[in-house]
Design an enzyme around this catalytic site. Sequence first.
Site, PDB file in Angstrom:
ATOM      1  CB  SER A  53     -23.060 -38.204  -3.734  1.00 13.72           C
ATOM      2  OG  SER A  53     -22.240 -38.733  -2.700  1.00 13.72           O
ATOM      3  CE1 TYR A  54     -22.437 -41.110   1.479  1.00 16.71           C
ATOM      4  CE2 TYR A  54     -23.265 -40.054   3.453  1.00 16.71           C
ATOM      5  CZ  TYR A  54     -22.243 -40.678   2.776  1.00 16.71           C
ATOM      6  OH  TYR A  54     -21.054 -40.881   3.414  1.00 16.71           O
ATOM      7  CG  MET A  55     -27.392 -43.570   0.286  1.00 15.10           C
ATOM      8  SD  MET A  55     -25.594 -43.787   0.428  1.00 15.10           S
ATOM      9  CE  MET A  55     -25.358 -45.471  -0.156  1.00 15.10           C
ATOM     10  N   GLY A  64     -28.552 -36.380  -2.443  1.00 19.71           N
ATOM     11  CA  GLY A  64     -28.900 -35.308  -1.523  1.00 19.71           C
ATOM     12  C   GLY A  64     -30.055 -35.613  -0.595  1.00 19.71           C
TER      13      GLY A  64
END
Length: 316
Positions: A53-55, A64
């Site tokens: 999930s970053y960012m 991703g």
Amino acid sequence: MLARHPLGNSGLTVSSLCLGGNVFGWTADGRESFEVLDAYVAGGGNFVDTADSYMFHFPGNEAGQSETIIGEWLASRRGRDDVVVATKVGDHPRYKGLAPSNIKAAAEESLRRLGTDRIDLYYTHFDDESVPVEDIITALDDLVKAGKVRAIAASNIGPERLSASLAFSDREGLARYVALQPPYNLVSRDTYEGDLRNVARSEGLACIPYFALASGFLTGKYRPGKPVDSVRDLPGLAGGYADTERGTKVLAALEKIASAKGVEMATVALAWVARQPTVLAPIASARTLEQLPSLLAFEELRLSDAELQALTAASA
């Protein structure tokens, strides 16, 4: 050089500092990310932490992107077997939660972005209490049996669900969490100390704490009454500590010890958390090459019992 330690009975050996990948593609572009990764490995590091999930929470970012940059770096350096890659499931906007089908679909996407055939350490990013722990562990075990994940771990989970997960793994002979990733630092101790740490200690889990520098607060960047314009500011985190009594005391204690030792405040803060029971490798991020030396230096810093006690007292 950073030392290496076994990660429980996972078969993985990891360096004593885990490099946080949350900044990759966010505050560090591809070139800067590669430079930091190269310098980290040159300093003995082999443990890189990211998430699917970053960012995406921040405007202009895609979920991703950190995994993608790490995957490109691994491919360009051809050193996949030399790096322990940890990522997480459950917070990606298209793969929210820990339903078994979601865990498996998200893992495939992480493998694709990382350009690899296995995830070394796979965390549940946030616990999902709508899903029984039995279903979560079974899905993770399926990934381990398929060779797509080497070991599993949990982040942001309560002691009751953690204990239930471990008990189910033991009862059914399935993959078992080997590590725990809570937020933990000098100004956020109750996020780990207490029941959660007791479970980790009694069950033999390694603690790999995130926010080890409190989003930059423990570097001395944030001071009472001094506004800081930073893309990294998150509500209630780094900026908020500066105007608390605990935050002020901790900064004073850090600054005194750092000055006496001739090191950066970040080095002292990491040395403290690394010395706490169950902690195997704190996580810290570096946006630029200039920020990395103070992180790598913590292992060689020897804090006396009196200095450790002074920091602990200031953070009480």
